[in-house]
Design an enzyme around this catalytic site. Structure first.
Site, PDB file in Angstrom:
ATOM      1  N   ASP A  81      50.161  37.872  41.417  1.00  0.00           N
ATOM      2  CA  ASP A  81      49.027  38.668  40.942  1.00  0.00           C
ATOM      3  C   ASP A  81      48.880  39.916  41.819  1.00  0.00           C
ATOM      4  OD1 ASP A  81      46.724  39.139  39.388  1.00  0.00           O
ATOM      5  OD2 ASP A  81      45.429  38.079  40.815  1.00  0.00           O
ATOM      6  N   SER A 213      36.406  36.649  34.421  1.00  0.00           N
ATOM      7  CA  SER A 213      35.427  35.595  34.710  1.00  0.00           C
ATOM      8  C   SER A 213      34.133  35.850  33.944  1.00  0.00           C
ATOM      9  CB  SER A 213      35.138  35.531  36.210  1.00  0.00           C
ATOM     10  OG  SER A 213      36.173  34.832  36.860  1.00  0.00           O
TER      11      SER A 213
END
Ligand code: G3H
Ligand code: 13P
Ligand code: ZN
Length: 315
Positions: A81, A213
């Site tokens: 990532d 999120s």
């Protein structure tokens, strides 16, 4: 079983999104595998530069390889990532990673293309796919801070040129989200018009949504009731927008912050309610279970739950 990220995308594209979950420690890895097997979902396990430094990249690899042996039903890809060029090469050469992200989005367009192309050339020689970022999300990406005023949505026209010239396999696009707990104010949400325009121009190229999120308000309230001091106005992505976005080509959905909130809530509440305790295993056990349930819930929202058979059939 570790598969390529491409294998997951081939089944998921346009139908559902694959959850890409950041991990940093053993408890997260146990909960992640348990939750994905519980919901019969394929997944992407992603490691940031920070995670590789915190736990040591060798420790993370050992933990993940052990989890693979423990959870024989699990089908997943391993992804770097927000890599820089050097870290991408380290992962490409390691033989462990299914895909890497080169994040040169803070560079100008031409430099971003040049760096991304170098990484793509090297990755493709080893059958590893590359995610690259165009546009800038708000918030903090690794150690680079992007002020909200400087965040810019991905330009769909530029996306066409970027993908063509770099040969990247998936595109991390700025579509309104930002990293961390404070993404939106009021009624702000995803820019579906931008997603649609990108998909129209580069159909078949998986779009990656960073900063996905949902920052559940109940979680923030419980953390604060147990001694936390999070800004109660924290807002994230509406979970009910994951699937509509997936239908428009958003195939990888990155989630880290929500998992951190689960960890913080479990540990704050545990030590508030058991101030005499100092054994970290009882809250650790609760966390693994809660994290597994959290992952299973996310997978329902992403549409990846119960897709393991489809993935298996495609391999
Ligand atoms: O986008 C960043 C991820 O949430 C990873 O965060 O760099 O603090 O590990 P980290
Ligand atoms: P969140 O901060 O919304 O969890 O985003 C995580 C992410 O994009 C990791 O790359
Ligand atoms: Zn990200």
């Amino acid at each position: 079983m570790i598969v390529t990220t491409k294998q997951l995308y081939q089944v998921a594209y346009g139908k559902f999104a694959v959850g890409a979950y950041n991990v940093n420690n053993m408890e997260q890895i146990l909960g992640l595998f348990r939750g994905n097997v519980q919901s019969q979902a394929p997944f992407i396990i992603q490691l940031s530069k920070g995670a590789r430094k915190y736990a040591d990249k060798r420790m993370l690899e050992s933990l993940i390889r052990t989890a693979e042996k423990m959870f024989t039903d699990a089908i997943f890809a391993v992804h770097l990532d927000h890599g820089d060029e050097e870290t991408c090469y380290d992962c490409i050469d390691s033989g462990f990673y299914s895909s890497v992200m080169i994040d040169a989005s803070h560079e100008n367009f031409e430099e971003n293309i040049a760096i991304t192309k170098r990484v793509v050339d090297r990755a493709h020689q080893k059958g590893i796919s590359v995610e690259a970022e165009l546009g800038q999300l708000g918030g903090v990406e690794e150690d680079i801070r992007v002020d909200e005023g400087h965040a810019s949505l991905t330009n769909p026209e530029e996306a066409v040129e970027f993908v063509k010239r770099t040969g990247c396999d998936s595109l991390a696009a700025a579509i309104g989200t930002s990293h961390g707990a404070y993404k939106f104010k009021g009624t702000q949400g995803l820019h579906f018009n931008v997603i649609e325009e990108i998909q129209k121009r580069i159909p078949g190229t998986p779009i990656v949504m960073h900063g996905s999120s949902s920052v559940p308000i109940e979680e923030v309230e419980r953390i604060n009731a147990a001694g936390g001091k999070l800004d109660p106005s924290a807002r994230g992505v509406n979970e009910n927008e994951y699937l509509p976005a997936a239908k428009l080509g958003v195939t990888k959905v990155n989630i880290d912050t929500d998992g951190r909130l689960v960890w913080t809530r479990v540990h704050r509440e545990f030590f508030r309610d058991h101030p005499e305790q100092f054994d970290f295993r009882p809250p650790g056990k609760i966390f693994v279970e809660e994290y597994a349930n959290f992952i299973a819930h996310k997978n329902e929202k992403l549409g990846s739950a119960d897709q393991l058979d489809a993935i298996r059939a495609s391999l």
